[in-house]
Scaffold this motif. Structure first.
Motif, PDB file in Angstrom:
ATOM      1  N   THR A   1      74.164   4.626  34.750  1.00  0.00           N
ATOM      2  CA  THR A   1      75.452   4.794  34.068  1.00  0.00           C
ATOM      3  C   THR A   1      76.052   6.145  34.400  1.00  0.00           C
ATOM      4  O   THR A   1      75.327   7.111  34.670  1.00  0.00           O
ATOM      5  CB  THR A   1      75.279   4.649  32.544  1.00  0.00           C
ATOM      6  N   SER A   2      77.370   6.226  34.370  1.00  0.00           N
ATOM      7  CA  SER A   2      78.058   7.471  34.709  1.00  0.00           C
ATOM      8  C   SER A   2      78.335   8.346  33.501  1.00  0.00           C
ATOM      9  O   SER A   2      78.820   9.470  33.660  1.00  0.00           O
ATOM     10  CB  SER A   2      79.372   7.167  35.441  1.00  0.00           C
ATOM     11  N   GLU A   3      78.047   7.867  32.295  1.00  0.00           N
ATOM     12  CA  GLU A   3      78.251   8.694  31.111  1.00  0.00           C
ATOM     13  C   GLU A   3      77.385   8.199  29.970  1.00  0.00           C
ATOM     14  O   GLU A   3      76.996   7.026  29.924  1.00  0.00           O
ATOM     15  CB  GLU A   3      79.720   8.731  30.697  1.00  0.00           C
ATOM     16  N   CYS A   4      77.081   9.106  29.054  1.00  0.00           N
ATOM     17  CA  CYS A   4      76.228   8.754  27.918  1.00  0.00           C
ATOM     18  C   CYS A   4      76.465   9.764  26.790  1.00  0.00           C
ATOM     19  O   CYS A   4      76.359  10.981  27.000  1.00  0.00           O
ATOM     20  CB  CYS A   4      74.755   8.764  28.334  1.00  0.00           C
ATOM     21  N   TYR A   5      76.822   9.255  25.629  1.00  0.00           N
ATOM     22  CA  TYR A   5      77.011  10.104  24.454  1.00  0.00           C
ATOM     23  C   TYR A   5      75.661  10.633  23.976  1.00  0.00           C
ATOM     24  O   TYR A   5      74.666   9.888  24.022  1.00  0.00           O
ATOM     25  CB  TYR A   5      77.671   9.272  23.336  1.00  0.00           C
ATOM     26  N   PRO A   6      75.520  11.872  23.551  1.00  0.00           N
ATOM     27  CA  PRO A   6      76.583  12.853  23.329  1.00  0.00           C
ATOM     28  C   PRO A   6      76.806  13.807  24.499  1.00  0.00           C
ATOM     29  O   PRO A   6      77.528  14.792  24.338  1.00  0.00           O
ATOM     30  CB  PRO A   6      76.046  13.621  22.124  1.00  0.00           C
ATOM     31  N   LEU A   7      76.214  13.542  25.658  1.00  0.00           N
ATOM     32  CA  LEU A   7      76.306  14.493  26.766  1.00  0.00           C
ATOM     33  C   LEU A   7      77.657  14.458  27.457  1.00  0.00           C
ATOM     34  O   LEU A   7      78.253  15.490  27.733  1.00  0.00           O
ATOM     35  CB  LEU A   7      75.184  14.233  27.776  1.00  0.00           C
ATOM     36  N   VAL A   8      78.130  13.256  27.759  1.00  0.00           N
ATOM     37  CA  VAL A   8      79.433  13.114  28.410  1.00  0.00           C
ATOM     38  C   VAL A   8      80.023  11.788  27.975  1.00  0.00           C
ATOM     39  O   VAL A   8      79.348  10.759  27.990  1.00  0.00           O
ATOM     40  CB  VAL A   8      79.312  13.213  29.950  1.00  0.00           C
TER      41      VAL A   8
END
Length: 493
Positions: free
Chosen positions: A7-14
């Motif tokens: 995945t290209s994003e993941c809460y809470p990092l991005v």
């Protein structure tokens, strides 16, 4: 079962949208169901800073797209919740501030094709005969959206490099088919795919290289984020040019509804609210409404129904309909609080609306996670009039917070909100309001229905309490995904 979640994003990092919430919540749910799940993320600065216990694993990765002459390392650490996560440490590709896809000028990074081909190549490298991590090899690679769309293509088209004796299964989830990752045909020279793949039965897509198209063509199994959306994307209206391919692969396409992380979204224990409340004791919701009215400069009036918008401000989200219908809503006694950012003309439109209706309309342009929680808690209605909506998460949050969603019947909105028709209200099934055509007339009529019901507080409270008891947690979707992973493994065998 070992699953690599690419995945290209993941809460809470991005986070730029719902993909980040899904990437944060689904892996722990899969782990609770018995799977061994690890994330693979680009090494953005926020990711490298946010992962704990980072350490290099395996050998440097040779021939990474966009990294001629360099061999970046893979790092392994842990998310704040303890989920194992790999980060592709390639500063030349990902060591940039701000939005993961766009530069400070608001335009896409010119090397996005190479950046996300590199992510997919690194994911495929876990399946190479030697393996990227000598201690862990995935049974299934779960790729998300166009940014990971080349993962299945690499495994199918580069058996000389990946797959080993047994190719792992691949799953691609389409979170929003409108975003497809299309690049010029000369991109083929940079992404390590054979030239023969540039064909209609391959990665070619209307004269370009289509990353999402590649994933749709080569993945063993395809998913979308709601059952209705899986049908809609097979039509000319919402297929965005991929409807033909998806119709051909309909027997490999599933719609699995997104879930909610109730560890984050629960008014009974949400630290971002001025007062907690629950379905059994909703007293705190009135406190939250008063605080929200104060925050947005609205008249403090419990008797006035407060509608909220927490969204990107775009035509696609149907918020032009809200702009046009808001005058009638305010004239009838309603209030409106808006949080979001998006198309400049729409941002200006909502600012002007607030100027025309002081005390009745409040607008915050931007994104604020804490304020989004307080809007969910303090509002009476949440407006989600999207022209298309793959799943939608805001309406699921609203249900848990006893804020009745008012939605257009499309995608996941149709799957999750039960319209307050007289029959549904009498049966105790209603959880919100819905309308059909994306017109001002339709949303205005739906708002009038909501207002009429709000003036019957006994019935409104019954519906709100029922909405709060609806379970859209991740446990059931996680079981569906595990079944799908097993099917993908069988397909790949």
């Amino acid at each position: 079962m070992r699953i690599l979640f690419v995945t290209s994003e993941c809460y809470p990092l991005v986070k730029t949208g719902g993909l980040a919430d899904v990437s944060a919540a689904l892996p722990p749910a899969l782990a609770r169901a018995g799977a061994d799940v690890r994330l693979l993320l680009p090494g953005y600065p926020a990711v490298l800073k946010g992962l704990s216990d980072l350490a290099p694993v395996g050998d440097p990765i040779p021939d990474l797209p966009g990294m001629a002459g360099a061999a970046p390392r893979m790092l392994l650490g842990r998310m704040p919740d303890g989920t194992p996560a790999y980060a592709l440490d390639a500063p030349a590709l990902f060591g940039r501030p701000g939005n993961p896809y766009m530069g400070p000028d608001g335009r896409d990074w010119p090397d996005n094709a190479q950046r996300f081909a590199a992510l997919a190549w690194a994911a495929a490298a876990f399946t190479a005969p030697a393996g990227l991590d000598p201690w862990w090899r995935p049974d299934v690679l779960h790729a998300h959206d166009w940014q990971a769309g080349l993962v299945p293509a690499y495994l199918r088209l580069r058996p000389d490099r990946f797959g080993g004796e047994r190719r792992p299964g691949t799953v691609l989830t389409i979170h929003n088919i409108a975003y497809q990752g299309q690049f010029p045909p000369w991109t083929m020279g940079d992404i390590h795919l054979p030239s023969s793949a540039y064909a209609i039965d391959g990665v070619e897509y209307y004269g370009s290289v289509g990353y999402l198209k590649a994933g749709c063509y080569y993945a063993d199994r395809l998913t979308t984020v709601s059952p209705t959306y899986s049908q809609e994307i097979q039509t000319d209206e919402q297929g965005a040019g991929l409807e033909g391919l998806l119709s051909v692969r309909a027997d490999r396409l599933s719609g699995i509804l997104n879930g909610v992380d109730y560890g984050v979204w629960d008014p009974a224990r949400d630290p971002l609210l001025p007062a907690p409340y629950s379905a059994g004791d909703m007293g705190g919701k009135a406190v939250c409404k008063t605080a929200l009215q104060e925050a947005f400069g609205l008249e403090r009036a419990a008797a006035r129904p407060l509608a909220a918008v927490v969204s990107r401000l775009t035509w696609h989200k149907g918020l032009d309909l809200v702009l046009e219908a808001a005058g009638g809503w305010v004239a009838a006694g309603g209030q409106l609080a808006v949080l979001g950012t998006g198309e400049p003309w729409m941002e200006q439109g909502f600012r002007q609306l607030a100027a025309w209706h002081p005390g009745s309309v409040g607008v915050r342009i931007g994104y604020d996670e804490g304020l989004s929680h307080r809007l969910q808690a303090g509002a009476d209605l949440l407006l989600v009039p999207s022209r298309s909506e793959p799943c939608g998460l805001t309406q699921l949050y609203a249900l848990k917070y006893g804020t009745l969603p008012l939605v257009r019947r499309t995608g996941g909105l149709a799957d999750t909100v039960i319209d307050a028709t007289p029959a549904a209200v009498n049966d105790g099934a209603a959880t919100g309001f819905s309308f059909g055509a994306a017109t001002v007339r339709e949303i205005a009529f739906c708002l009038r229905r909501a207002l009429a019901l709000y003036r019957r507080p006994d019935r409104w409270q019954v519906i709100a309490r029922h909405a709060m008891t609806r379970d859209f947690g991740w446990e059931a979707p996680a079981r569906e995904y595990l079944e799908l992973y097993r099917a993908a493994q069988t397909d790949a065998a």
